[in-house]
Motif scaffolding. Structure first.
Motif, mmCIF file in Angstrom:
data_model
loop_
_atom_site.group_PDB
_atom_site.id
_atom_site.type_symbol
_atom_site.label_atom_id
_atom_site.label_comp_id
_atom_site.label_asym_id
_atom_site.label_seq_id
_atom_site.Cartn_x
_atom_site.Cartn_y
_atom_site.Cartn_z
ATOM 1 N N TRP B 112 0.855 -1.188 0.000
ATOM 2 C CA TRP B 112 0.000 0.000 0.000
ATOM 3 C C TRP B 112 0.893 1.241 0.000
ATOM 4 O O TRP B 112 2.007 1.209 0.525
ATOM 5 C CB TRP B 112 -0.848 0.070 1.269
ATOM 6 C CG TRP B 112 -1.928 -0.931 1.395
ATOM 7 C CD1 TRP B 112 -3.255 -0.757 1.098
ATOM 8 C CD2 TRP B 112 -1.814 -2.280 1.892
ATOM 9 N NE1 TRP B 112 -3.960 -1.921 1.377
ATOM 10 C CE2 TRP B 112 -3.109 -2.852 1.851
ATOM 11 C CE3 TRP B 112 -0.755 -3.055 2.336
ATOM 12 C CZ2 TRP B 112 -3.360 -4.163 2.264
ATOM 13 C CZ3 TRP B 112 -1.002 -4.353 2.742
ATOM 14 C CH2 TRP B 112 -2.290 -4.895 2.702
ATOM 15 N N PRO B 116 -0.308 11.675 1.385
ATOM 16 C CA PRO B 116 -0.978 12.579 2.323
ATOM 17 C C PRO B 116 -1.653 13.777 1.649
ATOM 18 O O PRO B 116 -2.692 14.229 2.110
ATOM 19 C CB PRO B 116 0.134 13.020 3.267
ATOM 20 C CG PRO B 116 1.398 12.749 2.551
ATOM 21 C CD PRO B 116 1.147 11.624 1.609
ATOM 22 N N LEU B 118 -3.344 13.954 -0.987
ATOM 23 C CA LEU B 118 -4.673 13.584 -1.487
ATOM 24 C C LEU B 118 -5.453 12.765 -0.461
ATOM 25 O O LEU B 118 -6.595 12.380 -0.713
ATOM 26 C CB LEU B 118 -4.529 12.744 -2.767
ATOM 27 C CG LEU B 118 -4.090 13.482 -4.032
ATOM 28 C CD1 LEU B 118 -3.517 12.511 -5.044
ATOM 29 C CD2 LEU B 118 -5.264 14.224 -4.644
ATOM 30 N N ASP B 119 -4.843 12.447 0.670
ATOM 31 C CA ASP B 119 -5.426 11.543 1.666
ATOM 32 C C ASP B 119 -5.810 10.217 1.000
ATOM 33 O O ASP B 119 -6.856 9.643 1.252
ATOM 34 C CB ASP B 119 -6.662 12.184 2.332
ATOM 35 C CG ASP B 119 -7.210 11.344 3.480
ATOM 36 O OD1 ASP B 119 -6.396 10.783 4.225
ATOM 37 O OD2 ASP B 119 -8.444 11.231 3.614
ATOM 38 N N LEU B 120 -4.946 9.756 0.121
ATOM 39 C CA LEU B 120 -5.278 8.600 -0.716
ATOM 40 C C LEU B 120 -4.509 7.352 -0.288
ATOM 41 O O LEU B 120 -3.287 7.378 -0.190
ATOM 42 C CB LEU B 120 -4.953 8.939 -2.179
ATOM 43 C CG LEU B 120 -5.174 7.846 -3.215
ATOM 44 C CD1 LEU B 120 -6.661 7.544 -3.365
ATOM 45 C CD2 LEU B 120 -4.593 8.248 -4.561
ATOM 46 N N VAL B 121 -5.248 6.289 -0.016
ATOM 47 C CA VAL B 121 -4.632 4.990 0.247
ATOM 48 C C VAL B 121 -4.666 4.201 -1.051
ATOM 49 O O VAL B 121 -5.719 3.858 -1.549
ATOM 50 C CB VAL B 121 -5.392 4.209 1.336
ATOM 51 C CG1 VAL B 121 -4.813 2.803 1.482
ATOM 52 C CG2 VAL B 121 -5.333 4.943 2.661
ATOM 53 N N LYS B 122 -3.492 3.992 -1.602
ATOM 54 C CA LYS B 122 -3.405 3.336 -2.900
ATOM 55 C C LYS B 122 -2.886 1.926 -2.705
ATOM 56 O O LYS B 122 -1.956 1.706 -1.929
ATOM 57 C CB LYS B 122 -2.409 4.131 -3.760
ATOM 58 C CG LYS B 122 -2.789 4.217 -5.194
ATOM 59 C CD LYS B 122 -1.793 5.074 -5.946
ATOM 60 C CE LYS B 122 -1.842 4.615 -7.387
ATOM 61 N NZ LYS B 122 -1.026 5.407 -8.258
ATOM 62 N N ARG B 123 -3.491 1.000 -3.381
ATOM 63 C CA ARG B 123 -2.990 -0.370 -3.350
ATOM 64 C C ARG B 123 -2.030 -0.494 -4.524
ATOM 65 O O ARG B 123 -2.351 -0.055 -5.626
ATOM 66 C CB ARG B 123 -4.198 -1.288 -3.519
ATOM 67 C CG ARG B 123 -3.975 -2.729 -3.204
ATOM 68 C CD ARG B 123 -4.040 -2.993 -1.727
ATOM 69 N NE ARG B 123 -3.683 -4.377 -1.518
ATOM 70 C CZ ARG B 123 -4.538 -5.318 -1.129
ATOM 71 N NH1 ARG B 123 -5.781 -5.008 -0.889
ATOM 72 N NH2 ARG B 123 -4.135 -6.556 -0.964
ATOM 73 N N ILE B 124 -0.883 -1.084 -4.317
ATOM 74 C CA ILE B 124 0.096 -1.199 -5.402
ATOM 75 C C ILE B 124 0.248 -2.665 -5.780
ATOM 76 O O ILE B 124 0.391 -3.520 -4.913
ATOM 77 C CB ILE B 124 1.468 -0.653 -4.973
ATOM 78 C CG1 ILE B 124 1.320 0.760 -4.444
ATOM 79 C CG2 ILE B 124 2.437 -0.667 -6.122
ATOM 80 C CD1 ILE B 124 2.617 1.311 -3.941
ATOM 81 N N GLU B 263 -4.744 0.113 7.865
ATOM 82 C CA GLU B 263 -5.108 1.385 7.237
ATOM 83 C C GLU B 263 -5.143 2.543 8.245
ATOM 84 O O GLU B 263 -4.829 3.672 7.914
ATOM 85 C CB GLU B 263 -6.461 1.247 6.529
ATOM 86 C CG GLU B 263 -6.818 2.509 5.758
ATOM 87 C CD GLU B 263 -8.133 2.450 5.016
ATOM 88 O OE1 GLU B 263 -8.540 1.360 4.586
ATOM 89 O OE2 GLU B 263 -8.756 3.517 4.878
ATOM 90 N N ARG B 264 -5.526 2.239 9.473
ATOM 91 C CA ARG B 264 -5.598 3.305 10.478
ATOM 92 C C ARG B 264 -4.273 4.052 10.599
ATOM 93 O O ARG B 264 -4.213 5.271 10.579
ATOM 94 C CB ARG B 264 -5.964 2.706 11.835
ATOM 95 C CG ARG B 264 -6.023 3.728 12.937
ATOM 96 C CD ARG B 264 -6.268 3.084 14.295
ATOM 97 N NE ARG B 264 -6.589 4.094 15.292
ATOM 98 C CZ ARG B 264 -6.808 3.816 16.561
ATOM 99 N NH1 ARG B 264 -6.762 2.566 16.983
ATOM 100 N NH2 ARG B 264 -7.097 4.774 17.413
ATOM 101 N N ARG B 267 -2.900 5.962 7.457
ATOM 102 C CA ARG B 267 -3.402 7.330 7.311
ATOM 103 C C ARG B 267 -2.830 8.268 8.371
ATOM 104 O O ARG B 267 -2.638 9.439 8.108
ATOM 105 C CB ARG B 267 -4.933 7.332 7.386
ATOM 106 C CG ARG B 267 -5.603 6.824 6.106
ATOM 107 C CD ARG B 267 -7.112 6.862 6.247
ATOM 108 N NE ARG B 267 -7.787 6.243 5.129
ATOM 109 C CZ ARG B 267 -8.242 6.903 4.057
ATOM 110 N NH1 ARG B 267 -8.098 8.201 3.987
ATOM 111 N NH2 ARG B 267 -8.841 6.265 3.083
#
Lengths: 412, 275
Positions: B112, B116, B118-124, B263-264, B267
């Motif tokens: 992942w 920050p 974009l506050d985006l959690v991206k899966r790679i 995820e917590r 972020r």
């Protein structure tokens, strides 16, 4: 031969944060010059699509109990011919209990699985910045909100409360000309659209909820939203843009599929002010579907593919009551392909995002090249290319706004 | 009877002789596994700051600094979780890269990236492990570890200082090298030098451990010392580029919880990662 020796000394002292009155403040930011121009004449806009010198500064510090951040942009804007200012972030973060996080203030928020498609993410977007070629960071506009996150063994829950509607920074004609459907004409700087934005504090509010769980690294989520269409979703008989009420319910899953990552997301957009779909002045209810897949195709080369469908739910009523202008299709299909290749020790990035709608017969291409000249200086160039057969389709209406841009950024 | 006794005694002697030889010179597989353990699996968890300085042929430098947290899985000792919080350069500052590493060869790692801005959690998507890690001369696999099960190990020489292993990939199509020679310290079992060769015995890449430090920690209530690579250098002989990796503030068995690798914390990174 190199001698390997084991230096015997005490382990390095642990870096401890000393609680006190003066926590150290981290200061960072960048200075950037970015310019772009239209590649064809648009009688409703300037030839220059963007001309700005921007300073972004951010301040961050934390104490034992809380974290604070402030980030703001100031820039001279050659299109509005003004000095502009925008607070991007101003928040406090607390972890009041082991199971709870709170972030309150101005913040950028994102959730959902789409890449450049937002189904259940109803947080404000800045389409204007995106289409003229500002940094991707600016696609997301900030919200003034409180985010409360609860973590339990069973599920995690995010609740975001926005006391006053934060709409998208949508296309108004100021930077990008567009098809004004109620007037049946193109609109640009000369005819910036008027709007009625609901703005009663604590009444015209928004609430978004996400319930999610990770099972074997498959990320499952349910979403709910109660608020408004974020870009104008209707207009008055005299053509003033409005933001009718909207509820959204949805779900998503994301996880490993073969050698890549797959995602599926769907959302039911319930246009509450026009449940029967018979009011031509208000957007119809819709189902939105998205399926995506991304994979590495080689060394530092990745590709993603997405298929997106908007399904108008009360299409018969829509057709029956549509008084003038071209009608929409019941289904809007969009396919995206994104390719990213890194070269020169990952300092040069070549990227293209492409959108194509076979139903609207329009397309949007975003080529971009970015070179990290040093750790502090980044050079960038790119374009926003719009194509379409008809003037009223989503990408087709922007055809005259096709532009190319370049930038240089110094970070500190 | 005498003959039988003689045969028995001889057999026992021979047997102990063999055992003695095996303990003073372990097999190539054992050395490879021990070296893998020492380089990537010491302690139940670890944290530290990592600095990479990349110097290209022209002498231009780039710097990457991140804090890394590592935790071994409770169920399977060879699965691990990593959490990298970037501090420099500016374009990746405060980004978080999280990996759930699966030791099974068939199972790709889960990765992942948190952006920050974009506050985006991206899966790679799990990519080729033989690609550069953050643009340095270390490869992804050099940082997360290459499973000993991927190679056939051959002990080609034992000196006072080193076990010298030749490692030949079981799947040559998956990697860019034909084989690599590893110099394993006989005392610490840390890999002190690795030379990667292409076909025709052409050495094109070298990683050397240039400084070791002892890191004190507790293991089941007793004080132990983990020898740790503090400085290592990777050299790409083809491009002329060099990367120096420095680890500081290394700590082991700090008691990192599994929840950090979710995820917590992706972020909002834990203080352990931000400091």
């Amino acid at each position: 031969m190199i001698a390997f020796k084991c230096n015997v000394h005490a382990p390095e002292a642990r870096e401890e944060h000393v609680p006190g009155l003066f926590p150290s403040v981290e200061v960072h930011g960048f200075f950037e010059v970015r310019a772009g121009c239209r590649t064809q004449n648009d009688p409703r806009e300037k030839d220059t699509s963007m001309m700005e010198a921007r300073l972004q500064a951010e301040f961050f510090f934390y104490t034992d109990r809380a974290e604070f951040k402030f980030k703001a942009d100031m820039w001279t804007d050659g299109i509005t011919e003004r000095l502009e200012y925008d607070t991007r972030e101003a928040w406090i973060f607390l972890r009041p209990a082991g199971f709870m996080d709170i972030k309150a203030g101005r913040q950028v928020l994102t959730w959902g699985t789409g890449d450049l498609f937002f189904l259940n993410d109803l947080f404000p977007k800045d389409w204007q910045s995106y289409f003229i070629g500002r940094d991707r960071e600016y696609l997301k506009a900030p919200s003034d909100a409180v985010k409360i996150s609860i973590f339990t063994e069973l599920v995690s829950i995010d609740v975001v409360y926005t006391p006053q509607l934060d709409p998208d920074r949508y296309i108004t004609g100021e930077f990008i000309s567009y098809w004004n459907a109620p007037l049946g004409t193109f609109a640009g700087r000369d005819a910036k659209g008027a709007s009625h934005k609901p703005d009663r504090w604590l009444q015209d509010d928004e609430i978004g909820v996400r319930v999610y769980k990770n099972i074997n690294n498959y990320e499952l989520a349910l979403y709910g939203y109660r608020g408004f269409w974020k870009s104008p979703g209707g207009h008055t008989p005299s053509g003033i843009a409005e933001f009718p009420a909207l509820n959204v319910y949805g779900a998503s899953v994301r996880g490993r599929v073969g050698p890549g990552i797959g995602n599926i997301e769907l959302a039911w957009y319930r246009s509450v002010d026009d449940k029967r779909g018979s009011n031509p002045l208000i957007n119809n209810s819709e189902m939105r579907y998205l399926a995506g897949y991304m994979q590495d195709l080689g060394k530092d080369f990745s590709a993603s593919f997405q298929y997106y469908v908007e399904h108008m739910l009360k299409y018969r009523e829509y057709k029956k009551t549509l008084s003038c202008g071209p009608s929409r299709d019941r289904l809007r299909h969009v396919i995206t392909v994104q390719l990213t290749k890194l070269l020169m020790n990952q300092n040069l990035e070549l990227h293209i995002s492409s959108y194509y709608s076979p139903s609207d017969k329009d397309a949007y291409l975003r080529p971009n090249i970015r070179y990290k000249y040093t750790d502090k200086i980044t050079l960038e160039a790119g374009g926003n290319l719009f194509f379409g057969e008809k003037s009223h389709t989503f990408f087709g209406q922007f055809e005259n706004n096709t532009n190319a841009y370049t930038s240089i950024r110094y970070s500190f | 009877m005498k003959k039988v006794m003689f045969a028995l005694v001889w057999g026992i002697l021979a047997g102990t002789g063999f055992a003695g030889a095996a303990s003073s010179a372990p097999t190539a597989d054992k050395i490879a596994h021990k070296a893998d353990h020492m380089a990537f699996y010491q302690g139940m968890d670890a944290k530290g700051k990592i600095e990479l300085v990349i110097t290209d042929k022209q002498g231009r430098t780039r710097q990457r600094v991140f804090n890394m947290l590592r935790k071994d899985s409770d169920e399977s000792k060879s699965d691990q979780k990593f959490f990298c919080f970037f501090q420099t350069p500016a374009d990746v500052r405060k980004m978080v890269f999280m990996v759930h590493k699966h030791a099974e060869r068939e199972k790709d790692d889960d990765r992942w990236l948190y952006m920050p801005g974009l506050d985006l959690v991206k899966r790679i998507a799990a990519g080729d492990k033989r690609t550069s890690f953050v643009g340095s001369d270390f490869l992804y696999e050099d940082i997360s570890g290459r499973s000993p099960a991927e190679d056939i190990h051959e002990l080609i020489k034992t000196t006072d200082r080193w076990y010298i292993l030749k490692n030949i990939p079981k799947k040559p199509g998956d990697v860019e090298f034909a084989y690599y020679i590893a110099y394993i310290d006989t005392k610490t079992f840390l890999p002190m030098k690795m030379e990667f060769f292409k076909k025709g015995d052409r050495c094109y890449r070298i990683i050397e451990s240039v400084k070791l430090i002892p890191v004190q920690t507790e293991e089941n209530g007793t004080r132990v010392i983990y020898p740790t690579i503090a400085v290592s250098v990777a050299r790409d002989l083809e491009s002329g580029s060099t990367t120096k990796m420095t680890r500081s503030n290394m700590q082991y068995n700090v008691g990192l919880g599994d929840q950090i690798f979710t995820e917590r914390y992706l972020r909002r990174p834990p203080r352990d990662a931000m400091r």
